[in-house]
Design a protein around this motif. Structure first.
Motif, PDB file in Angstrom:
ATOM      1  N   CYS A  70       0.842  -1.200   0.000  1.00  0.00           N
ATOM      2  CA  CYS A  70       0.000   0.000   0.000  1.00  0.00           C
ATOM      3  C   CYS A  70       0.873   1.243   0.000  1.00  0.00           C
ATOM      4  CB  CYS A  70      -0.918  -0.011   1.220  1.00  0.00           C
ATOM      5  SG  CYS A  70      -0.040  -0.022   2.812  1.00  0.00           S
ATOM      6  N   PRO A  71       0.300   2.422  -0.285  1.00  0.00           N
ATOM      7  CA  PRO A  71       1.069   3.665  -0.238  1.00  0.00           C
ATOM      8  C   PRO A  71       1.282   4.152   1.191  1.00  0.00           C
ATOM      9  CG  PRO A  71      -1.177   4.102  -0.945  1.00  0.00           C
ATOM     10  CD  PRO A  71      -1.054   2.616  -0.823  1.00  0.00           C
ATOM     11  N   VAL A  72       2.301   5.011   1.339  1.00  0.00           N
ATOM     12  CA  VAL A  72       2.591   5.647   2.628  1.00  0.00           C
ATOM     13  C   VAL A  72       2.786   7.137   2.388  1.00  0.00           C
ATOM     14  CG1 VAL A  72       5.059   5.062   2.395  1.00  0.00           C
ATOM     15  CG2 VAL A  72       4.139   5.738   4.634  1.00  0.00           C
ATOM     16  N   ILE A  73       2.190   7.958   3.263  1.00  0.00           N
ATOM     17  CA  ILE A  73       2.405   9.400   3.248  1.00  0.00           C
ATOM     18  C   ILE A  73       3.403   9.730   4.343  1.00  0.00           C
ATOM     19  CG2 ILE A  73       1.341  11.655   3.575  1.00  0.00           C
ATOM     20  CD1 ILE A  73      -1.261  10.519   2.523  1.00  0.00           C
ATOM     21  N   CYS A  74       4.501  10.386   3.955  1.00  0.00           N
ATOM     22  CA  CYS A  74       5.544  10.696   4.915  1.00  0.00           C
ATOM     23  C   CYS A  74       6.451  11.773   4.343  1.00  0.00           C
ATOM     24  CB  CYS A  74       6.370   9.443   5.248  1.00  0.00           C
ATOM     25  SG  CYS A  74       7.206   8.711   3.822  1.00  0.00           S
ATOM     26  N   ALA A  75       7.365  12.280   5.163  1.00  0.00           N
ATOM     27  CA  ALA A  75       8.360  13.251   4.713  1.00  0.00           C
ATOM     28  C   ALA A  75       9.556  12.519   4.106  1.00  0.00           C
ATOM     29  CB  ALA A  75       8.797  14.126   5.878  1.00  0.00           C
ATOM     30  N   LYS A  76      10.472  13.295   3.540  1.00  0.00           N
ATOM     31  CA  LYS A  76      11.557  12.723   2.763  1.00  0.00           C
ATOM     32  C   LYS A  76      12.517  11.874   3.591  1.00  0.00           C
ATOM     33  CE  LYS A  76      13.878  12.171  -1.055  1.00  0.00           C
ATOM     34  NZ  LYS A  76      13.326  11.319  -2.137  1.00  0.00           N
ATOM     35  N   ASP A  77      12.808  12.273   4.837  1.00  0.00           N
ATOM     36  CA  ASP A  77      13.735  11.477   5.638  1.00  0.00           C
ATOM     37  C   ASP A  77      13.152  10.109   5.953  1.00  0.00           C
ATOM     38  OD1 ASP A  77      11.898  12.877   7.405  1.00  0.00           O
ATOM     39  OD2 ASP A  77      13.153  12.227   9.085  1.00  0.00           O
ATOM     40  N   VAL A  78      11.850  10.066   6.253  1.00  0.00           N
ATOM     41  CA  VAL A  78      11.188   8.777   6.509  1.00  0.00           C
ATOM     42  C   VAL A  78      11.181   7.941   5.235  1.00  0.00           C
ATOM     43  CG1 VAL A  78       9.030   7.667   7.179  1.00  0.00           C
ATOM     44  CG2 VAL A  78       9.777   9.747   8.352  1.00  0.00           C
ATOM     45  N   ALA A  79      10.893   8.594   4.108  1.00  0.00           N
ATOM     46  CA  ALA A  79      10.893   7.881   2.828  1.00  0.00           C
ATOM     47  C   ALA A  79      12.250   7.256   2.542  1.00  0.00           C
ATOM     48  CB  ALA A  79      10.502   8.847   1.708  1.00  0.00           C
ATOM     49  N   HIS A  80      13.317   8.024   2.776  1.00  0.00           N
ATOM     50  CA  HIS A  80      14.668   7.520   2.514  1.00  0.00           C
ATOM     51  C   HIS A  80      14.986   6.331   3.417  1.00  0.00           C
ATOM     52  CE1 HIS A  80      18.713   7.868   0.890  1.00  0.00           C
ATOM     53  NE2 HIS A  80      19.197   7.774   2.121  1.00  0.00           N
TER      54      HIS A  80
END
Length: 254
Positions: A70-80
């Protein structure tokens, strides 16, 4: 169908919207001593929200994402962190920052600023840092849920109330017992009890849901409930107030 909210302990929740979309927020579960279930016990998740990279908020997000795709909504540091450390498919990431509204899996989500930090350290020693967030989530007709993340007290709460008009708020009221080393030196969480009451009032909440604790017997949770009772008895502002047990499910009514 009414939206439903299940508490995992700390700031973790499962939200089932009125349309039946299953949203998991800050899923600190298996390593959370208060959480009565494992991430593997969850039914198929449609969307994950992560407010910031702390271990007790990101939790088992990666495991859920890899299982359910599924998709996740998060900021760039969490994404990385999710993609490079945990092997989550980058195509699942819906990266954002404060103020950029999104609709993912049919759920309108508006990220808002959180006065907090967000960082993690990779196995190779790389420090990842980015913006901590809160979320306004449209869960049902007339139901807008605010997840505070770990925001400290700020006058932004008054602005959020005027602009976004949340009806239900997951309000930080305590510092969970296992959250920090040298726990004995800390005298409260990101907001104290009085600030939590004021923030809830500034937001104009009709329904206040205590958050950021492991068990409702925590003295700050109990102090918050007593202070809220004093305010509602005065008749100036009379929201419903609840401090759920870990594993408890509540209905979100307008």
């Amino acid at each position: 169908m009414a939206a439903r909210l299940r508490f995992f302990g700390t700031a973790g929740y499962e939200l089932v919207t009125a349309d039946g979309v299953r949203v998991v927020m800050d899923p600190y579960m298996d390593s959370n001593p208060a959480c009565p279930l494992s991430w593997q016990d969850l039914e198929n998740v449609d969307l994950v929200l992560v407010t910031h990279a702390a271990y007790d908020h990101q939790g088992e997000a990666a495991e859920i994402l890899k299982r359910d795709k599924c998709p996740v909504i998060c900021a760039k540091d969490v994404a990385h962190n999710l993609t490079t450390v945990h092997g989550v498919d980058p195509d699942q990431i819906r990266v954002t920052i404060w103020g950029i509204p999104m609709e993912v899996a049919g759920v309108p989500v508006h990220p808002v600023e959180s006065h907090h930090w967000s960082f993690s350290v990779t196995p190779g020693g790389e420090l990842l840092s980015g913006p901590a967030m809160g979320f306004m989530i449209d869960a049902a007709p007339g139901v807008r849920l605010y997840h505070q993340g770990d925001s400290a007290m700020t006058s932004d709460f008054r602005l959020f109330g005027e602009l976004y008009r949340p009806t239900h708020g997951l309000m930080v009221v305590a510092l969970p017992e296992d959250s920090l080393p040298h726990f004995d030196v800390y005298r409260g969480g990101e907001v104290n009890v009085q600030e939590a009451v004021m923030a809830s009032q500034w937001l104009g909440l009709k329904h206040v849901i205590a958050s950021h604790y492991q068990w409702p017997s925590h003295p700050d949770v109990q102090a918050f409930l007593r202070l809220m009772e004093t305010h509602t008895a005065a008749g100036e502002w009379q929201p419903s107030v609840v401090a759920p047990e870990p594993g408890e499910t509540i209905e979100l009514v307008s």
